[in-house]
Design a protein around this motif. Structure first.
Motif, short mmCIF file in Angstrom:
data_model
loop_
_atom_site.label_atom_id
_atom_site.label_comp_id
_atom_site.label_asym_id
_atom_site.label_seq_id
_atom_site.Cartn_x
_atom_site.Cartn_y
_atom_site.Cartn_z
N ALA A 1 57.92 92.70 -89.26
CA ALA A 1 57.49 94.00 -88.71
C ALA A 1 56.23 94.50 -89.43
O ALA A 1 55.34 95.07 -88.81
CB ALA A 1 58.62 95.01 -88.85
N LEU A 2 56.16 94.27 -90.73
CA LEU A 2 54.98 94.71 -91.50
C LEU A 2 53.75 93.92 -91.09
O LEU A 2 52.66 94.46 -90.95
CB LEU A 2 55.24 94.57 -93.00
N ARG A 3 53.95 92.63 -90.88
CA ARG A 3 52.84 91.79 -90.44
C ARG A 3 52.34 92.31 -89.09
O ARG A 3 51.14 92.46 -88.86
CB ARG A 3 53.34 90.35 -90.34
N ASP A 4 53.28 92.56 -88.22
CA ASP A 4 52.94 93.03 -86.88
C ASP A 4 52.22 94.39 -86.93
O ASP A 4 51.31 94.66 -86.15
CB ASP A 4 54.23 93.13 -86.05
N ALA A 5 52.62 95.22 -87.89
CA ALA A 5 52.02 96.55 -88.01
C ALA A 5 50.61 96.48 -88.60
O ALA A 5 49.86 97.43 -88.54
CB ALA A 5 52.90 97.46 -88.85
N GLY A 6 50.28 95.33 -89.22
CA GLY A 6 48.91 95.16 -89.72
C GLY A 6 48.75 95.18 -91.22
O GLY A 6 47.64 95.36 -91.72
N LEU A 7 49.84 94.98 -91.96
CA LEU A 7 49.72 94.92 -93.42
C LEU A 7 48.80 93.77 -93.82
O LEU A 7 48.94 92.66 -93.32
CB LEU A 7 51.12 94.72 -94.03
N ASP A 8 47.87 94.02 -94.74
CA ASP A 8 46.89 93.01 -95.13
C ASP A 8 47.34 92.13 -96.28
O ASP A 8 46.97 90.97 -96.37
CB ASP A 8 45.57 93.69 -95.53
N HIS A 9 48.10 92.70 -97.21
CA HIS A 9 48.26 91.99 -98.47
C HIS A 9 49.49 92.48 -99.22
O HIS A 9 49.79 93.67 -99.21
CB HIS A 9 46.98 92.21 -99.29
#
Ligand code: SF4
Ligand code: SF4
Lengths: 399, 90
Positions: free
Chosen positions: A104-112
């Motif tokens: 979900a974090l990846r999908d939301a756009g977390l960079d790092h």
């Protein structure tokens, strides 16, 4: 916006989303009186903070805590931040990072993601003996790889683990780490309470650095290693937060806005809260942010020092904690009349009298007990300096 | 590895190139850091999209600035950017 010509925009926004944490690090950088702080900001409050920060010019966003994964709106906060154009860094112990959440974090756009070995020596022992925590970290490390994030590990060093740097690096390599930061403990907050016990000897630091150098030579660019030497073992202070109110802005769980995450302990300063003020006012106009900007506030030896632009007199909190005067030179500086405090402590590192005292683990109960002790007026003077003036007033104490 | 006009590059994973109005500049964002690019660096970087060759990138810059002879500058900049880890060859 009431911009001032002599003050640039903040570039870095650190959001300490919560002070709740499942871990109990002896070197925790959260305030010792965190258990007495007010309610956490809501999701909408955070979204507003992010919008205002971005409008001011902040491009880097750090999401930390406590453990930020304990906020179940973390994904919503990340999504908003990404839409606004922040580069988003999540600073986590990994506890609570399940596959569902990382997806979900990846999908939301977390960079790092920066994964820290943030617990105490208990964890480090666990970890070196391949027990429960090691398995957890390993699982999280696999997830981080699987979701195509670079593996960035951070390990805080102190006298109980600094001799294990070789093993720590071997383990990091086995996990596929690409960046490893070995950061010596900074002595604020809980680490300050424990500083005698955590302080490594000079020889320990030198050995650890030599081991790191040799390892770096071996792994070359495959794994980038950073060794951050301890403050106390040097003779010049660091330029704290790259200059007070120059680059960094921290918004804490309760909405208070600070130039650095530990500045809340400084006396006679009122820091604004996003519930009452805009971030623009906090950054450009609030008395708290202007208090130590530039060099005009300095006293001797800093006032006439040719190196004043280099370090801006060092860290205000460190000066306050050790000397009781927030305008003093940082005692790490060998020009400070208080420098002997630092050298004495380093010289005493590892002697039996120091080691026998128990370390204090960061827990809610201890935090409350410390607040009670402070309100009753019983702690020693240098311990008392770790408490937030406003908070103590709220609890019925006086100053 | 030597950089040549027929090669194609793109911004490396970990880095994000973005226009920042507050700084009036292109910046490269990466974990816990940021590089502010000068104008020519920004003009080159924004064209490294993983499809155009460096010859095309050069032509684009030359057209926008109504000038010629920028190929060596572009190759030199990209070589430096590779060394910094900002870009990778596609
Ligand atoms: S005297 Fe003050 S300004 Fe000079 S080096 Fe020491 S801390 Fe920095
Ligand atoms: S002086 Fe205080 S505010 Fe500044 S970096 Fe040090 S701890 Fe942080």
């Amino acid at each position: 916006m009431s911009e001032r010509r002599d003050v640039g925009p903040p570039l870095w926004l650190l959001a300490e989303l919560t002070y709740r944490c499942p871990l109990h690090c002896v070197f925790c950088y959260n305030p010792v009186d965190y258990a007495g702080q007010g309610a956490e900001l809501s999701t909408d409050d955070w979204k507003r903070v992010l919008r205002e920060g971005r409008a001011l010019g902040a491009a880097q966003l750090g999401l930390s805590g406590g453990e930020p994964l304990l906020r179940d709106d973390l994904e919503a906060i990340v999504r908003e931040a990404r839409q606004l154009g922040y580069y988003i860094n999540l600073l986590t112990s990994g506890v609570g990072l399940t596959e569902t959440r990382i997806a979900a974090l990846r999908d939301a756009g977390l960079d790092h993601i920066q994964l820290s070995f943030q617990d105490s020596t208990r964890e480090m022992n666990d970890f070196l003996s391949s027990t429960r925590t090691f398995d957890l970290k390993n699982r999280v490390a696999q997830l981080i790889k699987q979701y195509d994030y670079p593996m960035v590990l951070n390990c805080v060093l102190h006298r109980y683990n600094i001799d294990h740097v070789q093993q720590i690096l071997e383990m990091a390599e086995a996990m596929g780490a690409e960046y490893v930061e070995l950061a010596n403990t900074q002595y604020y907050s809980w680490a300050y309470l424990n500083r005698e016990q955590l302080m490594p000897t000079r020889e320990q630091v030198e050995r650890a650095e030599a081991v790191t150098d040799a390892y770096r030579e071996k792994v070359k660019a495959r794994m980038r290693l950073f060794f951050v030497p301890p403050d106390y073992h040097g003779s010049r202070p660091k330029k704290c937060t790259n200059g007070w109110g120059q680059v960094f802005m921290t918004v804490r769980a309760d909405g208070s806005v600070l130039p650095c995450h530990t500045a809340g302990m400084l006396p006679g300063l009122e820091f604004p809260n996003v519930r009452e003020h805009s971030l623009a006012w906090a950054w450009y106009d609030s008395p708290g942010f202007n208090r130590f900007r530039g060099t005009a506030w300095m006293k001797e030896p800093c006032r006439s020092c040719p190196e004043q632009e280099k370090d801006l007199g060092g860290c205000r909190c460190q000066a306050w904690m050790m000397t009781g005067d927030a305008e003093a030179a940082d005692p790490v500086c060998d020009r400070s009349p208080h420098h002997a405090q630092v050298t004495d402590m380093v010289a005493a590192a590892g002697t039996p009298a120091v080691i026998e005292r128990p370390v204090v683990f960061r827990t809610d109960r201890t935090s409350r007990a410390l607040i009670d002790e402070r309100v009753a007026g019983t702690p020693t003077a240098d311990r008392a300096r770790l408490f937030e003036p406003a908070l103590i007033a709220d609890c019925g104490g006086e100053r | 590895m030597s950089v040549a006009a027929d090669q194609v590059y793109t911004v490396a994973r970990l880095f994000r190139l973005q226009w920042e109005p507050a700084q009036n500049a292109w910046v490269l964002l990466y974990p816990e850091g940021m590089v502010q690019l000068n104008q020519s660096a920004g003009e080159i970087m924004k064209r490294l999209d993983g499809t155009r060759t460096l010859a095309d990138v050069t032509a684009g810059c030359e057209a926008d600035f109504a000038t010629t002879g920028l190929l060596d500058d572009v190759l030199g900049f990209v070589a430096g950017a590779v060394e910094q880890g900002w870009v990778r060859r596609v």
